[in-house]
Design an enzyme around this catalytic site. Structure first.
Site, PDB file in Angstrom:
ATOM      1  CG  ASN A  62      -0.441  -0.230   2.518  1.00  0.00           C
ATOM      2  OD1 ASN A  62       0.517  -0.963   2.683  1.00  0.00           O
ATOM      3  ND2 ASN A  62      -1.028   0.386   3.509  1.00  0.00           N
ATOM      4  CD  GLU A  64      -1.377   4.723   4.494  1.00  0.00           C
ATOM      5  OE1 GLU A  64      -0.933   5.589   5.265  1.00  0.00           O
ATOM      6  OE2 GLU A  64      -2.035   3.731   4.872  1.00  0.00           O
ATOM      7  CB  CYS A  73      -5.337  -1.344  -1.600  1.00  0.00           C
ATOM      8  SG  CYS A  73      -6.655  -0.635  -0.617  1.00  0.00           S
ATOM      9  CD  GLU A  75      -5.187  -6.051  -0.970  1.00  0.00           C
ATOM     10  OE1 GLU A  75      -4.730  -4.887  -0.960  1.00  0.00           O
ATOM     11  OE2 GLU A  75      -5.791  -6.553  -0.016  1.00  0.00           O
ATOM     12  CB  CYS A 112     -10.804  -3.037   0.872  1.00  0.00           C
ATOM     13  SG  CYS A 112     -10.191  -2.276  -0.651  1.00  0.00           S
ATOM     14  CB  CYS A 115      -8.682  -4.753  -3.338  1.00  0.00           C
ATOM     15  SG  CYS A 115      -7.531  -3.407  -2.990  1.00  0.00           S
TER      16      CYS A 115
HETATM   17  N1  THU Z   1      -5.270  -1.436   2.541  1.00  0.00           N
HETATM   18  C1  THU Z   1      -4.764  -2.271   1.601  1.00  0.00           C
HETATM   19  O1  THU Z   1      -3.631  -2.099   1.137  1.00  0.00           O
HETATM   20  N2  THU Z   1      -5.538  -3.297   1.197  1.00  0.00           N
HETATM   21  C2  THU Z   1      -6.804  -3.538   1.628  1.00  0.00           C
HETATM   22  O2  THU Z   1      -7.462  -4.425   1.131  1.00  0.00           O
HETATM   23  C3  THU Z   1      -7.364  -2.745   2.711  1.00  0.00           C
HETATM   24  C4  THU Z   1      -6.582  -1.595   3.152  1.00  0.00           C
HETATM   25  C5  THU Z   1      -4.452  -0.287   2.959  1.00  0.00           C
HETATM   26  C6  THU Z   1      -5.014   1.037   2.499  1.00  0.00           C
HETATM   27  C7  THU Z   1      -4.432   1.968   3.539  1.00  0.00           C
HETATM   28  O3  THU Z   1      -3.119   2.348   3.133  1.00  0.00           O
HETATM   29  C8  THU Z   1      -4.325   1.110   4.783  1.00  0.00           C
HETATM   30  O4  THU Z   1      -4.385  -0.232   4.360  1.00  0.00           O
HETATM   31  C9  THU Z   1      -5.419   1.367   5.811  1.00  0.00           C
HETATM   32  O5  THU Z   1      -6.675   1.306   5.230  1.00  0.00           O
END
Ligand code: THU
Length: 160
Positions: A62, A64, A73, A75, A112, A115
């Site tokens: 991920n 940010e 994310c 994935e 999520c 994704c």
């Molecule tokens: N995140 C992911 O990388 N994958 C997911 O399926 C859920 C959330 C990341 C997004 C963000 O950077 C952090 O986790 C918190 O939501």
């Protein structure tokens, strides 16, 4: 009116060691990718590793952003990278792992909704299921034998 019941079957492994060797390797690659997550805001690191039918492994973590919705994310970082680098390869398996910087993440963290929808696009495109494996930082690993299994009633292009 009639009621429709949707059932999902998942496999639950006690921990990473119970996975077949090739899957352990893929999950360890996802764990390495997780270490490189850029997550200064959520403090929640996620790593993904994708195995393709050309034997390549593509990773993502991920990423940010101070403008929160601009981040992505793990994935989707991984699957878009796979689509960009190997557009003709089929995606066989995806391993996902997540770890909070604040607490021990000992339960499996599923992808999520956004994704799932993104992975579904590639599963439909390649007409072959993508196996999804997900875990926290330790503990159980859950396997879904396809993405569709994780996203009933998914939105697909045939309606466009
Ligand atoms: N995140 C992911 O990388 N994958 C997911 O399926 C859920 C959330 C990341 C997004 C963000 O950077 C952090 O986790 C918190 O939501």
């Amino acid at each position: 009116m009639k009621e429709v019941k949707i059932e999902t079957t998942l496999q639950v492994y006690d921990d990473i060691h119970e996975l077949p060797k090739a899957l352990q390797d893929l999950m360890r690659t996802a764990i390495e990718a997780r270490e490189n997550a850029y997550a200064p805001y959520s403090k929640f690191n996620v790593g993904a590793a994708i195995l393709l039918d050309n034997d390549s492994v593509v990773i993502g973590s991920n990423q940010e952003n101070a403008c929160f919705p601009s981040g992505l994310c793990a994935e989707r970082t991984a699957i878009y990278y796979a689509g960009a680098k190997y557009p003709n390869a089929k995606i066989l398996k995806m391993a996902i792992t997540a770890s909070s910087q604040n607490q021990v993440t000992d339960k499996p963290i599923p992808p999520c909704g956004a994704c799932r929808q993104s992975i579904a696009e590639y599963e439909i495109k390649q007409e072959q299921p993508i196996e999804i494996y997900f875990m926290g930082a330790q503990g159980k690993v859950i396997k879904s034998s396809s993405l569709a299994n994780l996203l009933p009633l998914l939105f697909e292009s045939s309606v466009l």
